[in-house]
Scaffold this active site. Structure first.
Site, mmCIF file in Angstrom:
data_model
loop_
_atom_site.group_PDB
_atom_site.id
_atom_site.type_symbol
_atom_site.label_atom_id
_atom_site.label_comp_id
_atom_site.label_asym_id
_atom_site.label_seq_id
_atom_site.Cartn_x
_atom_site.Cartn_y
_atom_site.Cartn_z
ATOM 1 N N ASP A 52 -17.324 127.110 63.560
ATOM 2 C CA ASP A 52 -17.162 127.240 62.115
ATOM 3 C C ASP A 52 -17.298 125.857 61.471
ATOM 4 O O ASP A 52 -16.759 124.881 61.992
ATOM 5 C CB ASP A 52 -15.787 127.842 61.799
ATOM 6 C CG ASP A 52 -15.679 128.348 60.377
ATOM 7 O OD1 ASP A 52 -15.892 127.544 59.438
ATOM 8 O OD2 ASP A 52 -15.369 129.531 60.191
ATOM 9 N N ILE A 53 -18.010 125.778 60.359
ATOM 10 C CA ILE A 53 -18.178 124.482 59.688
ATOM 11 C C ILE A 53 -16.918 124.079 58.911
ATOM 12 O O ILE A 53 -16.774 122.928 58.542
ATOM 13 C CB ILE A 53 -19.413 124.460 58.751
ATOM 14 C CG1 ILE A 53 -19.290 125.503 57.653
ATOM 15 C CG2 ILE A 53 -20.686 124.610 59.551
ATOM 16 C CD1 ILE A 53 -20.347 125.363 56.567
ATOM 17 N N ASN B 7 -12.247 139.637 58.813
ATOM 18 C CA ASN B 7 -11.982 139.916 57.404
ATOM 19 C C ASN B 7 -12.944 141.001 56.948
ATOM 20 O O ASN B 7 -14.141 140.917 57.219
ATOM 21 C CB ASN B 7 -12.179 138.647 56.570
ATOM 22 C CG ASN B 7 -11.258 137.532 56.999
ATOM 23 O OD1 ASN B 7 -10.094 137.749 57.263
ATOM 24 N ND2 ASN B 7 -11.796 136.327 57.107
ATOM 25 N N GLY C 276 -10.901 139.052 52.369
ATOM 26 C CA GLY C 276 -11.291 137.662 52.571
ATOM 27 C C GLY C 276 -12.665 137.461 53.179
ATOM 28 O O GLY C 276 -13.023 136.355 53.552
ATOM 29 N N GLN C 277 -13.462 138.535 53.274
ATOM 30 C CA GLN C 277 -14.812 138.405 53.834
ATOM 31 C C GLN C 277 -15.715 137.707 52.827
ATOM 32 O O GLN C 277 -15.852 138.149 51.690
ATOM 33 C CB GLN C 277 -15.377 139.785 54.188
ATOM 34 C CG GLN C 277 -16.725 139.727 54.865
ATOM 35 C CD GLN C 277 -17.229 141.095 55.301
ATOM 36 O OE1 GLN C 277 -16.606 142.125 55.054
ATOM 37 N NE2 GLN C 277 -18.379 141.092 55.948
ATOM 38 N N HIS D 68 -18.317 139.663 61.482
ATOM 39 C CA HIS D 68 -18.079 138.509 62.338
ATOM 40 C C HIS D 68 -16.591 138.390 62.638
ATOM 41 O O HIS D 68 -15.757 138.915 61.907
ATOM 42 C CB HIS D 68 -18.608 137.209 61.715
ATOM 43 C CG HIS D 68 -18.008 136.864 60.390
ATOM 44 N ND1 HIS D 68 -18.359 137.500 59.218
ATOM 45 C CD2 HIS D 68 -17.072 135.941 60.051
ATOM 46 C CE1 HIS D 68 -17.681 136.977 58.206
ATOM 47 N NE2 HIS D 68 -16.885 136.027 58.695
ATOM 48 N N HIS E 51 -13.614 135.543 63.781
ATOM 49 C CA HIS E 51 -13.185 134.164 63.955
ATOM 50 C C HIS E 51 -12.287 134.109 65.191
ATOM 51 O O HIS E 51 -11.424 134.973 65.367
ATOM 52 C CB HIS E 51 -12.343 133.703 62.757
ATOM 53 C CG HIS E 51 -13.069 133.672 61.465
ATOM 54 N ND1 HIS E 51 -13.513 132.497 60.901
ATOM 55 C CD2 HIS E 51 -13.424 134.663 60.603
ATOM 56 C CE1 HIS E 51 -14.109 132.756 59.750
ATOM 57 N NE2 HIS E 51 -14.070 134.073 59.546
#
Length: 112
Positions: A29-30, A85, A91-92, A98, A100
């Site tokens: 994740d960035i 999410n 919170g998507q 995907h 996390h």
């Protein structure tokens, strides 16, 4: 379709790849929220958890096995969290299913 994650999977947008197989693409994740924070993204475009169908059950099982195997490989023996999410209120922020995976620090509940 202009999907951020589809473009990452195709290599059109650079990513810090952690793992890839025929079903999933995994990258860091960035915007890390933990020392280890990566995303597991199915290569099949699925908008959200609400868009899963019966034929996707093996894919979802595969995603969790990939999470478990990578957690072991990355030294998350003290534990980790898997988060999905779903839609705006969940919170998507990218409309491609995907998961996390976060670890290497104590994670509190509720998250905030």
């Amino acid at each position: 379709m202009d999907c951020l994650f589809c473009n990452i999977i195709k290599g059109e947008i650079p990513s810090d790849k952690v793992y890839e197989d025929d079903l999933v693409y995994v990258f860091n994740d960035i915007d890390k929220q933990a020392p280890v924070h990566f995303l597991i993204v199915p290569k099949k475009h699925i908008e959200s958890t609400d868009d899963l169908v019966e034929e996707d059950k093996e894919l979802v099982g595969h995603i969790f096995l990939v999470a478990k195997n990578l957690a072991k490989e990355l030294g998350l023996e003290k534990g980790y969290r898997i988060v999905n999410n779903c839609k705006e209120d969940g919170g998507q922020t990218v409309n491609h299913l995907h998961f996390h995976v976060l670890g290497k620090r104590p994670l509190t509940w509720p998250p905030g």
